[in-house]
Design a protein around this motif. Structure first.
Motif, PDB file in Angstrom:
ATOM      1  N   GLY A 199       0.822  -1.189   0.000  1.00  0.00           N
ATOM      2  CA  GLY A 199       0.000   0.000   0.000  1.00  0.00           C
ATOM      3  C   GLY A 199       0.861   1.245   0.000  1.00  0.00           C
ATOM      4  O   GLY A 199       2.073   1.190  -0.160  1.00  0.00           O
ATOM      5  N   PRO A 200       0.222   2.380   0.213  1.00  0.00           N
ATOM      6  CA  PRO A 200       0.975   3.636   0.165  1.00  0.00           C
ATOM      7  C   PRO A 200       1.923   3.771   1.359  1.00  0.00           C
ATOM      8  O   PRO A 200       1.658   3.248   2.441  1.00  0.00           O
ATOM      9  CB  PRO A 200      -0.118   4.711   0.215  1.00  0.00           C
ATOM     10  N   ALA A 201       3.012   4.462   1.127  1.00  0.00           N
ATOM     11  CA  ALA A 201       3.991   4.696   2.195  1.00  0.00           C
ATOM     12  C   ALA A 201       3.384   5.594   3.268  1.00  0.00           C
ATOM     13  O   ALA A 201       2.589   6.488   2.964  1.00  0.00           O
ATOM     14  CB  ALA A 201       5.236   5.352   1.616  1.00  0.00           C
ATOM     15  N   PRO A 202       3.730   5.344   4.541  1.00  0.00           N
ATOM     16  CA  PRO A 202       3.222   6.217   5.595  1.00  0.00           C
ATOM     17  C   PRO A 202       3.796   7.625   5.448  1.00  0.00           C
ATOM     18  O   PRO A 202       4.873   7.806   4.874  1.00  0.00           O
ATOM     19  CB  PRO A 202       3.724   5.550   6.884  1.00  0.00           C
ATOM     20  N   LEU A 203       3.080   8.606   5.957  1.00  0.00           N
ATOM     21  CA  LEU A 203       3.549   9.982   5.901  1.00  0.00           C
ATOM     22  C   LEU A 203       4.815  10.137   6.727  1.00  0.00           C
ATOM     23  O   LEU A 203       4.958   9.512   7.779  1.00  0.00           O
ATOM     24  CB  LEU A 203       2.472  10.934   6.436  1.00  0.00           C
ATOM     25  N   PHE A 204       5.725  10.962   6.243  1.00  0.00           N
ATOM     26  CA  PHE A 204       6.957  11.231   6.981  1.00  0.00           C
ATOM     27  C   PHE A 204       6.636  12.061   8.216  1.00  0.00           C
ATOM     28  O   PHE A 204       5.868  13.012   8.158  1.00  0.00           O
ATOM     29  CB  PHE A 204       7.947  11.990   6.098  1.00  0.00           C
ATOM     30  N   ARG A 205       7.207  11.659   9.340  1.00  0.00           N
ATOM     31  CA  ARG A 205       7.086  12.439  10.573  1.00  0.00           C
ATOM     32  C   ARG A 205       8.478  12.596  11.171  1.00  0.00           C
ATOM     33  O   ARG A 205       9.233  11.630  11.247  1.00  0.00           O
ATOM     34  CB  ARG A 205       6.185  11.737  11.585  1.00  0.00           C
ATOM     35  N   THR A 206       8.803  13.811  11.595  1.00  0.00           N
ATOM     36  CA  THR A 206      10.105  14.048  12.200  1.00  0.00           C
ATOM     37  C   THR A 206      10.174  13.345  13.550  1.00  0.00           C
ATOM     38  O   THR A 206       9.143  12.982  14.135  1.00  0.00           O
ATOM     39  CB  THR A 206      10.354  15.546  12.427  1.00  0.00           C
ATOM     40  N   TYR A 207      11.415  13.155  14.042  1.00  0.00           N
ATOM     41  CA  TYR A 207      11.557  12.575  15.374  1.00  0.00           C
ATOM     42  C   TYR A 207      10.822  13.426  16.394  1.00  0.00           C
ATOM     43  O   TYR A 207      10.161  12.910  17.283  1.00  0.00           O
ATOM     44  CB  TYR A 207      13.030  12.453  15.771  1.00  0.00           C
ATOM     45  N   ARG A 208      10.928  14.741  16.292  1.00  0.00           N
ATOM     46  CA  ARG A 208      10.253  15.608  17.257  1.00  0.00           C
ATOM     47  C   ARG A 208       8.743  15.373  17.260  1.00  0.00           C
ATOM     48  O   ARG A 208       8.124  15.267  18.312  1.00  0.00           O
ATOM     49  CB  ARG A 208      10.550  17.080  16.960  1.00  0.00           C
ATOM     50  N   GLU A 209       8.152  15.257  16.077  1.00  0.00           N
ATOM     51  CA  GLU A 209       6.715  14.984  15.996  1.00  0.00           C
ATOM     52  C   GLU A 209       6.373  13.650  16.654  1.00  0.00           C
ATOM     53  O   GLU A 209       5.375  13.544  17.367  1.00  0.00           O
ATOM     54  CB  GLU A 209       6.251  14.973  14.539  1.00  0.00           C
ATOM     55  N   ARG A 210       7.208  12.656  16.428  1.00  0.00           N
ATOM     56  CA  ARG A 210       6.971  11.352  17.051  1.00  0.00           C
ATOM     57  C   ARG A 210       7.114  11.440  18.562  1.00  0.00           C
ATOM     58  O   ARG A 210       6.340  10.846  19.298  1.00  0.00           O
ATOM     59  CB  ARG A 210       7.934  10.310  16.490  1.00  0.00           C
ATOM     60  N   TRP A 211       8.138  12.172  19.028  1.00  0.00           N
ATOM     61  CA  TRP A 211       8.354  12.312  20.471  1.00  0.00           C
ATOM     62  C   TRP A 211       7.184  13.033  21.137  1.00  0.00           C
ATOM     63  O   TRP A 211       6.755  12.653  22.221  1.00  0.00           O
ATOM     64  CB  TRP A 211       9.655  13.044  20.746  1.00  0.00           C
ATOM     65  N   VAL A 212       6.666  14.066  20.490  1.00  0.00           N
ATOM     66  CA  VAL A 212       5.500  14.772  21.049  1.00  0.00           C
ATOM     67  C   VAL A 212       4.323  13.816  21.131  1.00  0.00           C
ATOM     68  O   VAL A 212       3.614  13.758  22.138  1.00  0.00           O
ATOM     69  CB  VAL A 212       5.151  16.030  20.215  1.00  0.00           C
ATOM     70  N   SER A 213       4.120  13.030  20.087  1.00  0.00           N
ATOM     71  CA  SER A 213       3.023  12.070  20.070  1.00  0.00           C
ATOM     72  C   SER A 213       3.166  11.037  21.183  1.00  0.00           C
ATOM     73  O   SER A 213       2.200  10.730  21.902  1.00  0.00           O
ATOM     74  CB  SER A 213       2.975  11.382  18.705  1.00  0.00           C
ATOM     75  N   VAL A 214       4.381  10.488  21.350  1.00  0.00           N
ATOM     76  CA  VAL A 214       4.623   9.510  22.416  1.00  0.00           C
ATOM     77  C   VAL A 214       4.394  10.157  23.770  1.00  0.00           C
ATOM     78  O   VAL A 214       3.742   9.579  24.647  1.00  0.00           O
ATOM     79  CB  VAL A 214       6.057   8.938  22.328  1.00  0.00           C
ATOM     80  N   GLY A 215       4.922  11.355  23.968  1.00  0.00           N
ATOM     81  CA  GLY A 215       4.738  12.051  25.247  1.00  0.00           C
ATOM     82  C   GLY A 215       3.281  12.295  25.568  1.00  0.00           C
ATOM     83  O   GLY A 215       2.838  12.093  26.701  1.00  0.00           O
ATOM     84  N   ASP A 216       2.514  12.719  24.569  1.00  0.00           N
ATOM     85  CA  ASP A 216       1.084  12.939  24.790  1.00  0.00           C
ATOM     86  C   ASP A 216       0.377  11.632  25.129  1.00  0.00           C
ATOM     87  O   ASP A 216      -0.496  11.589  25.995  1.00  0.00           O
ATOM     88  CB  ASP A 216       0.437  13.579  23.560  1.00  0.00           C
ATOM     89  N   GLU A 217       0.763  10.553  24.437  1.00  0.00           N
ATOM     90  CA  GLU A 217       0.126   9.258  24.667  1.00  0.00           C
ATOM     91  C   GLU A 217       0.473   8.698  26.046  1.00  0.00           C
ATOM     92  O   GLU A 217      -0.395   8.221  26.772  1.00  0.00           O
ATOM     93  CB  GLU A 217       0.565   8.273  23.585  1.00  0.00           C
ATOM     94  N   VAL A 218       1.760   8.743  26.405  1.00  0.00           N
ATOM     95  CA  VAL A 218       2.213   8.122  27.646  1.00  0.00           C
ATOM     96  C   VAL A 218       1.906   8.977  28.866  1.00  0.00           C
ATOM     97  O   VAL A 218       1.483   8.474  29.899  1.00  0.00           O
ATOM     98  CB  VAL A 218       3.730   7.824  27.563  1.00  0.00           C
ATOM     99  N   PHE A 219       2.127  10.270  28.742  1.00  0.00           N
ATOM    100  CA  PHE A 219       1.953  11.158  29.897  1.00  0.00           C
ATOM    101  C   PHE A 219       0.656  11.944  29.825  1.00  0.00           C
ATOM    102  O   PHE A 219       0.438  12.848  30.619  1.00  0.00           O
ATOM    103  CB  PHE A 219       3.132  12.135  29.992  1.00  0.00           C
TER     104      PHE A 219
END
Length: 134
Positions: free
Chosen positions: A69-89
């Motif tokens: 299927g289509p490639a996932p959208l590119f996300r910077t490490y910072r965007e991923r870290w913000v997402s993880v932080g929001d999810e975990v904390f």
């Protein structure tokens, strides 16, 4: 029409490219205790947050495969870290993701080299390899 050449002219490439983080250097794991305390969370809650972070890390170990299927959208490490932080904390502080991203940025900025990194790179250089680090 493509014709296979009878003789290949192959020039060997004597170069190695390394990814810096987790290959040559190891950023420290996030200090969950310091992060939770910065949100005003009791020390007893650290274990629950650490478990959520561990579960999230295990889930991230399964990469997104763009081969079906289509490639996932590119996300910077910072965007991923913000997402993880929001999810975990999430629920501990309104800016939890931003705090987590800042802590990861700091850990990566000061990541110590693995003990054998310099010796290995020097050996490759002596053997005639050109080196690159991403």
């Amino acid at each position: 029409m493509w014709i296979m050449p009878s003789k290949l002219d192959v020039t060997p490439v004597r170069a190695v490219i390394f990814d810096y983080f987790f290959t040559l250097a190891k950023p420290d794991a996030p200090d969950v205790g310091a992060l939770t305390r910065s949100f005003g969370v009791e020390v007893a809650d650290e274990d629950a947050v650490r478990q959520r972070l561990d579960r999230r890390a295990r889930a991230q170990a399964q990469p997104e495969l763009p081969f079906d299927g289509p490639a996932p959208l590119f996300r910077t490490y910072r965007e991923r870290w913000v997402s993880v932080g929001d999810e975990v904390f999430g629920g501990l502080a309104r800016t939890a993701g931003e705090h987590y991203a800042a802590s990861r940025w700091d850990a990566h900025a000061e990541a110590p080299l693995f003990g054998d990194t310099l010796v290995a790179l020097a050996g490759l250089r002596r053997s005639g390899y050109r080196l690159g680090v991403l």
